[in-house]
Design a protein around this motif. Structure first.
Motif, short mmCIF file in Angstrom:
data_model
loop_
_atom_site.label_atom_id
_atom_site.label_comp_id
_atom_site.label_asym_id
_atom_site.label_seq_id
_atom_site.Cartn_x
_atom_site.Cartn_y
_atom_site.Cartn_z
N THR A 1 0.83 -1.20 0.00
CA THR A 1 0.00 0.00 0.00
C THR A 1 0.86 1.25 0.00
N ALA A 2 0.19 2.38 -0.12
CA ALA A 2 0.88 3.67 -0.06
C ALA A 2 1.60 3.86 1.27
N LEU A 3 1.02 3.36 2.36
CA LEU A 3 1.64 3.53 3.67
C LEU A 3 2.95 2.73 3.78
N HIS A 4 2.99 1.54 3.19
CA HIS A 4 4.25 0.79 3.14
C HIS A 4 5.34 1.64 2.48
N TYR A 5 4.98 2.26 1.36
CA TYR A 5 5.95 3.03 0.59
C TYR A 5 6.36 4.30 1.32
N ALA A 6 5.40 4.93 1.99
CA ALA A 6 5.72 6.13 2.77
C ALA A 6 6.64 5.79 3.93
N ALA A 7 6.40 4.64 4.56
CA ALA A 7 7.25 4.21 5.68
C ALA A 7 8.66 3.91 5.19
N ALA A 8 8.79 3.28 4.02
CA ALA A 8 10.10 2.99 3.45
C ALA A 8 10.85 4.28 3.13
N LYS B 1 7.65 11.65 7.46
CA LYS B 1 6.66 11.77 8.54
C LYS B 1 5.42 12.50 8.04
N GLU B 2 5.61 13.49 7.18
CA GLU B 2 4.48 14.28 6.70
C GLU B 2 3.53 13.41 5.86
N ILE B 3 4.09 12.58 5.01
CA ILE B 3 3.25 11.72 4.18
C ILE B 3 2.59 10.63 5.02
N ILE B 4 3.33 10.05 5.95
CA ILE B 4 2.74 9.04 6.83
C ILE B 4 1.57 9.64 7.60
N ALA B 5 1.78 10.81 8.17
CA ALA B 5 0.71 11.47 8.92
C ALA B 5 -0.48 11.78 8.04
N MET C 1 14.16 6.20 11.56
CA MET C 1 13.83 6.32 12.98
C MET C 1 12.59 7.18 13.20
N ASP C 2 12.51 8.33 12.54
CA ASP C 2 11.36 9.22 12.73
C ASP C 2 10.06 8.53 12.32
N ALA C 3 10.11 7.76 11.25
CA ALA C 3 8.92 7.04 10.79
C ALA C 3 8.54 5.96 11.78
N VAL C 4 9.53 5.25 12.31
CA VAL C 4 9.26 4.22 13.31
C VAL C 4 8.59 4.84 14.53
N ALA C 5 9.13 5.95 15.01
CA ALA C 5 8.59 6.61 16.20
C ALA C 5 7.16 7.08 15.96
N LEU C 6 6.90 7.65 14.78
CA LEU C 6 5.56 8.15 14.48
C LEU C 6 4.56 7.00 14.40
N LEU C 7 4.93 5.94 13.73
CA LEU C 7 4.02 4.80 13.59
C LEU C 7 3.70 4.18 14.95
N LEU C 8 4.71 4.06 15.80
CA LEU C 8 4.46 3.53 17.15
C LEU C 8 3.58 4.47 17.96
N GLU C 9 3.85 5.75 17.82
CA GLU C 9 3.04 6.75 18.54
C GLU C 9 1.58 6.70 18.11
N GLU C 10 1.36 6.38 16.83
CA GLU C 10 0.00 6.34 16.30
C GLU C 10 -0.67 4.97 16.50
N GLY C 11 0.05 4.01 17.12
CA GLY C 11 -0.58 2.75 17.47
C GLY C 11 -0.15 1.53 16.68
N ALA C 12 0.91 1.62 15.90
CA ALA C 12 1.39 0.44 15.17
C ALA C 12 1.82 -0.64 16.16
#
Length: 231
Positions: free
Chosen positions: A139-146, A150-154, A183-194
């Motif tokens: 999905t798009a979120l997989h690609y944004a995480a790769a 952070k802006e696109i993930i959010a 790292m920033d993407a990992v932190a954001l995803l965890l913060e959002e409940g991953a």
């Protein structure tokens, strides 16, 4: 002259006329085929080099806005992103017959490509235009995480992207962020409940991905979060 002979001559004359007409049609087709091929090449050239006026002119003449190139099977809309043709991009996107869910040979959609390339304006425009965010598989979120944006993930999460969406082999966006050292993407995803406890088909977690590529800071962060969840 007998009626039989008259009919025979009329049929012969009609046959000759039919042959002439068919010949003219064949010549017309042969003459127009190279023109269509040339127009297609001109269209791809104009898209790649961000030439707005030629693109508009060719579209007005009937060029297919969903044309694809042969190597990757990408649509011309995808090509605008890869070539950074951001003046042509909105011209194509505004067309009512644009196909946003067209897939390249590797299965990518234009939104997935925009996320992978970290093109925030394009992602915003595609979401506003109605591009599909959640779908089976990658999905798009997989690609944004790769990519780690952070802006696109959010942005995707704000528009109901499923945070633990799984690819065909059950890879999650968090795993992708860990594997690419974002790292920033990992932190954001965890913060959002991953969920860091999820495993892919090989039994690997996001922590395993981080360890595999020697991302020690990410690994320590994930380990701490996983231990907290297990308590």
């Amino acid at each position: 002259m007998t009626a039989h002979l008259l009919i025979h001559r009329l049929l012969a004359r009609l046959s000759r006329q039919l042959i002439i007409v068919l010949g003219l049609l064949a010549l017309s087709f042969m003459a127009s085929a190279p023109a269509r091929a040339d127009a297609y090449d001109d269209f791809l050239f104009a898209v790649r080099f961000d030439q707005v006026n030629p693109v508009r002119e060719l579209l007005q003449k009937g060029m297919d806005v969903n044309s694809v190139e042969a190597i990757r099977g990408e649509s011309v809309l995808m090509i605008t992103l890869r070539e950074k043709s951001m003046k042509v991009f909105p011209v194509l996107l505004a067309r009512p017959d644009i196909k946003l869910e067209a897939r390249a040979m590797n299965g990518d959609t234009v939104l997935m490509l925009a996320c992978y390339l970290g093109n925030v304006p394009a992602v915003k425009a595609l979401i506003e235009r109605g591009a599909e965010i959640n779908q089976p598989g990658w999905t798009a979120l997989h690609y944004a995480a790769a990519n780690g944006s952070k802006e696109i993930i959010a942005l995707l999460l704000e528009h109901s992207a499923y945070i633990d969406t799984e690819s065909a082999n059950k890879t999650t966006p968090l795993m992708m962020a860990a594997r690419t050292g974002k790292m920033d993407a990992v932190a954001l995803l965890l913060e959002e409940g991953a969920d860091p406890l999820l495993k892919n088909d090989l039994g690997l977690t996001a922590l395993d991905f981080a360890n595999e590529v020697e991302q020690r800071e990410i690994a320590a962060f994930l380990k701490e979060r996983m231990q907290a969840l297990k308590k």
